[in-house]
Design a protein around this motif. Structure first.
Motif, short mmCIF file in Angstrom:
data_model
loop_
_atom_site.label_atom_id
_atom_site.label_comp_id
_atom_site.label_asym_id
_atom_site.label_seq_id
_atom_site.Cartn_x
_atom_site.Cartn_y
_atom_site.Cartn_z
N GLY A 149 0.73 -1.14 -0.05
CA GLY A 149 0.19 0.37 0.24
C GLY A 149 0.99 0.90 0.40
N GLY A 150 2.15 0.96 0.32
CA GLY A 150 3.00 2.42 0.16
C GLY A 150 4.40 1.46 0.86
N PRO A 151 5.16 2.39 0.95
CA PRO A 151 6.50 2.63 1.82
C PRO A 151 6.77 2.00 3.05
CG PRO A 151 6.51 4.62 0.94
CD PRO A 151 5.27 4.46 0.70
N ASP A 152 5.49 2.35 3.93
CA ASP A 152 5.49 2.03 5.55
C ASP A 152 6.34 0.86 5.62
OD1 ASP A 152 4.90 4.67 5.62
OD2 ASP A 152 2.22 3.89 5.82
N ILE A 153 6.43 -0.18 5.72
CA ILE A 153 7.15 -1.06 5.96
C ILE A 153 8.41 -1.18 5.53
CG2 ILE A 153 6.85 -2.46 3.39
CD1 ILE A 153 6.23 -5.32 5.47
N LEU A 154 8.71 -0.27 4.96
CA LEU A 154 10.17 -0.07 4.44
C LEU A 154 11.04 0.65 5.97
CD1 LEU A 154 10.40 0.25 0.37
CD2 LEU A 154 10.98 -2.22 2.35
#
Length: 200
Positions: free
Chosen positions: A37-42
């Motif tokens: 959904g976006g880069p949040d996991i990174l």
């Protein structure tokens, strides 16, 4: 450290998971942009403040115009000259770039890596990989599989080794902002300012 095949990693990426894999510069940590959904996991894995743009690794020159909008001809010339290779081109993001991956200015950084494993992953997944280095923020980026922190790898869960493993260059890609009338070097890396000026 147990490693995964490209097919196993691609399957995980398609489910929105992060994967550690080799690039031409360092070992990277990436997610498939169509699945995440976006880069949040990174940001979470790297323990980094959200907001710093995450560049995309793409599979070909055509992706510059697919994910970029109003791409200047110089950017295309630079891509034809230095891709695949260590040059990240920052362009205005097209509508195909999800808002969560765009910078506050509405831009996206794109790079085609000069690494067969990374390109095979991009092509197996069928979309770009939003990628940063495979390390906690502030720790040296790993230039080899042996340099990847086992604790970090365990948190990620999936690691792909390089078929031709060896130390990566360790030299970051040059980041060039191509959204203005004249390109601006955001970060000088493996591609020098002199290399760029020779084409501009």
């Amino acid at each position: 450290m147990q490693t995964s095949t490209i097919d196993q990693a691609a399957s995980a990426l398609k489910r929105g998971r992060a994967v550690i894999f080799p690039t031409d510069t360092v070992y990277g940590l990436g997610v498939a942009v169509d699945a995440a959904g976006g880069p949040d996991i990174l940001y979470d894995l790297k323990e980094r403040d959200a907001g710093k743009p995450i560049a995309w690794l793409v599979g070909g020159l055509d992706d510059l115009d697919r994910y970029g909008r109003v791409v200047p001809e110089l950017a295309r010339t630079l891509a034809r000259t230095f891709w695949p290779g260590p040059l990240t081109l920052v362009v205005k993001a097209s509508d195909e770039v999800p808002p969560a991956f765009r910078s506050a200015e509405g831009t996206i950084g794109l790079r085609m890596p000069n690494n067969a494993t990374a390109l095979a992953l991009v092509r197996a997944v069928g979309c770009p990989l939003a990628t940063s280095s495979a390390n906690v923020s502030g720790v040296r980026a790993p230039r080899s599989l042996d340099a990847v922190d086992p604790a970090f790898a365990e948190r990620v869960g999936l690691v792909v080794a390089d078929d031709a493993d060896g130390d990566k260059s360790g030299v970051a890609s040059t980041v060039l902002d191509c959204t203005q009338d004249h390109p601006v070097v955001v970060r000088e890396g493996a591609v020098t300012i002199a290399d760029i000026r020779a084409l501009s």
